[in-house]
Motif scaffolding. Structure first.
Motif, PDB file in Angstrom:
ATOM      1  N   UNK A  41       0.822  -1.200   0.000  1.00  0.00           N
ATOM      2  CA  UNK A  41       0.000   0.000   0.000  1.00  0.00           C
ATOM      3  C   UNK A  41       0.857   1.251   0.000  1.00  0.00           C
ATOM      4  N   UNK A  42       1.946   1.213   0.766  1.00  0.00           N
ATOM      5  CA  UNK A  42       2.828   2.364   0.846  1.00  0.00           C
ATOM      6  C   UNK A  42       3.477   2.663  -0.500  1.00  0.00           C
ATOM      7  N   UNK A  43       3.856   1.615  -1.223  1.00  0.00           N
ATOM      8  CA  UNK A  43       4.529   1.810  -2.503  1.00  0.00           C
ATOM      9  C   UNK A  43       3.555   2.210  -3.601  1.00  0.00           C
ATOM     10  N   UNK A  44       2.380   1.588  -3.637  1.00  0.00           N
ATOM     11  CA  UNK A  44       1.462   1.763  -4.766  1.00  0.00           C
ATOM     12  C   UNK A  44       0.514   2.952  -4.576  1.00  0.00           C
ATOM     13  N   UNK A  45       0.059   3.180  -3.354  1.00  0.00           N
ATOM     14  CA  UNK A  45      -1.003   4.157  -3.139  1.00  0.00           C
ATOM     15  C   UNK A  45      -0.550   5.419  -2.417  1.00  0.00           C
ATOM     16  N   UNK A  46       0.326   5.297  -1.443  1.00  0.00           N
ATOM     17  CA  UNK A  46       0.689   6.461  -0.636  1.00  0.00           C
ATOM     18  C   UNK A  46       1.766   7.287  -1.350  1.00  0.00           C
ATOM     19  N   UNK A  48       5.044   9.576  -1.898  1.00  0.00           N
ATOM     20  CA  UNK A  48       5.212   9.520  -3.361  1.00  0.00           C
ATOM     21  C   UNK A  48       5.078   8.085  -3.874  1.00  0.00           C
ATOM     22  N   UNK A  49       4.160   7.889  -4.822  1.00  0.00           N
ATOM     23  CA  UNK A  49       3.911   6.553  -5.349  1.00  0.00           C
ATOM     24  C   UNK A  49       5.017   6.143  -6.321  1.00  0.00           C
ATOM     25  N   UNK A  50       4.983   4.886  -6.697  1.00  0.00           N
ATOM     26  CA  UNK A  50       6.025   4.331  -7.555  1.00  0.00           C
ATOM     27  C   UNK A  50       5.875   4.731  -9.020  1.00  0.00           C
ATOM     28  N   UNK A  51       4.678   5.131  -9.426  1.00  0.00           N
ATOM     29  CA  UNK A  51       4.374   5.260 -10.855  1.00  0.00           C
ATOM     30  C   UNK A  51       5.172   6.326 -11.586  1.00  0.00           C
ATOM     31  N   UNK A  52       5.341   7.564 -11.063  1.00  0.00           N
ATOM     32  CA  UNK A  52       6.162   8.538 -11.814  1.00  0.00           C
ATOM     33  C   UNK A  52       7.600   8.073 -12.006  1.00  0.00           C
ATOM     34  N   UNK A  53       8.165   7.422 -11.007  1.00  0.00           N
ATOM     35  CA  UNK A  53       9.535   6.937 -11.105  1.00  0.00           C
ATOM     36  C   UNK A  53       9.634   5.805 -12.131  1.00  0.00           C
ATOM     37  N   UNK A  54       8.613   4.954 -12.166  1.00  0.00           N
ATOM     38  CA  UNK A  54       8.605   3.876 -13.145  1.00  0.00           C
ATOM     39  C   UNK A  54       8.498   4.414 -14.567  1.00  0.00           C
ATOM     40  N   UNK A  55       7.670   5.438 -14.764  1.00  0.00           N
ATOM     41  CA  UNK A  55       7.545   6.041 -16.091  1.00  0.00           C
ATOM     42  C   UNK A  55       8.855   6.685 -16.526  1.00  0.00           C
ATOM     43  N   UNK A  56       9.549   7.340 -15.601  1.00  0.00           N
ATOM     44  CA  UNK A  56      10.851   7.925 -15.934  1.00  0.00           C
ATOM     45  C   UNK A  56      11.835   6.844 -16.353  1.00  0.00           C
ATOM     46  N   UNK A  57      11.871   5.743 -15.615  1.00  0.00           N
ATOM     47  CA  UNK A  57      12.787   4.652 -15.955  1.00  0.00           C
ATOM     48  C   UNK A  57      12.436   4.038 -17.304  1.00  0.00           C
ATOM     49  N   UNK A  58      11.141   3.863 -17.575  1.00  0.00           N
ATOM     50  CA  UNK A  58      10.727   3.285 -18.852  1.00  0.00           C
ATOM     51  C   UNK A  58      11.070   4.208 -20.010  1.00  0.00           C
ATOM     52  N   UNK A  59      10.901   5.510 -19.827  1.00  0.00           N
ATOM     53  CA  UNK A  59      11.206   6.470 -20.891  1.00  0.00           C
ATOM     54  C   UNK A  59      12.694   6.445 -21.208  1.00  0.00           C
ATOM     55  N   UNK A  60      13.521   6.481 -20.167  1.00  0.00           N
ATOM     56  CA  UNK A  60      14.972   6.446 -20.369  1.00  0.00           C
ATOM     57  C   UNK A  60      15.389   5.126 -21.005  1.00  0.00           C
ATOM     58  N   UNK A  61      14.860   4.009 -20.487  1.00  0.00           N
ATOM     59  CA  UNK A  61      15.246   2.695 -20.998  1.00  0.00           C
ATOM     60  C   UNK A  61      14.817   2.524 -22.460  1.00  0.00           C
ATOM     61  N   UNK A  62      13.642   3.045 -22.824  1.00  0.00           N
ATOM     62  CA  UNK A  62      13.175   2.937 -24.209  1.00  0.00           C
ATOM     63  C   UNK A  62      14.132   3.642 -25.161  1.00  0.00           C
ATOM     64  N   UNK A  63      14.571   4.837 -24.794  1.00  0.00           N
ATOM     65  CA  UNK A  63      15.509   5.569 -25.649  1.00  0.00           C
ATOM     66  C   UNK A  63      16.874   4.917 -25.669  1.00  0.00           C
TER      67      UNK A  63
END
Length: 218
Positions: A41-46, A48-63
């Protein structure tokens, strides 16, 4: 079966730890008696959630996956097909650069990114990852291209296909498995990289490993 169990055990143990109580360290293999999803719950909902950091990692990794393919595959093909002291020296230079200690480039990279205004930018993180992934991709690509018989290309040249055509129509299709390996290595290297990301990134551009580092305890 033993190999599968050996490979899956770390994942199972991490899951057991994630559903254990706060500060608990499981000493047995079975699930804890008091299962708690507070950490999830702390990671997914509270915040700062994990999602913005995951999107940053995916964007960098894709490039970091796309750019090395455009650069390293043609370079690896040239190193594979051109047999001369010049090309051998260039390829050895790539390998020697790959052997440079990872951390020794951290400070020069910091000042380079600062000079060009790339600190705190996802693009700066991606460039720092390319410095390490491109030599690796060239090395892997050359290894796969060396296994493809040159006679297949020579037959295509006789039929009027130029060098780029033989590379595009013959070599690349026969190297699909090798290209997938290159993509996988590039993606994983960028997605889990921590050192350069922690030096270059700032608030708003933090990647997933930096987010996970905040849960580190002593």
């Amino acid at each position: 079966m033993l190999g599968i169990a050996w490979s899956l055990f770390p994942i199972y143990y991490v899951v057991v730890m994630s559903v254990s109580g706060e500060g608990a360290m499981p000493s047995r293999l079975e699930l804890p008696r008091d299962v708690s999803f507070q950490k999830w719950k702390q990671v997914i909902l509270e915040p700062p959630t994990i999602w913005p950091y995951m999107l940053n990692s995916l964007w960098v990794a894709f490039n970091v996956v796309c750019i090395p393919l455009l650069v390293s595959l043609p370079a690896a093909y040239v190193f594979s097909r051109r047999r001369s002291k010049v090309y051998s020296s260039l390829f050895n230079t790539v390998l020697i650069y790959r052997m440079v200690p990872y951390i020794s480039l951290a400070i020069p990279l910091f000042f380079l990114m600062k000079r060009y205004g790339l600190l705190g930018k996802l693009g700066g993180i991606g460039i720092s990852h390319l410095i390490r992934t491109v030599p690796l991709c060239i090395w892997l690509g050359k290894s796969f291209f060396d296994t493809i018989p040159r006679e297949l290309e020579e037959a295509a040249w006789i039929d009027g296909v130029n060098v780029f055509g033989s590379f595009w129509r013959i070599v690349l299709p026969l190297s699909k498995s090798g290209i997938m390996v290159i993509v996988l290595f590039s993606f994983l290297h960028s997605y889990i990289e921590l050192l350069y990301a922690s030096i270059i990134s700032r608030a708003g551009s933090f990647t997933l490993p930096i987010y996970f580092a905040r849960f580190t305890t002593i």
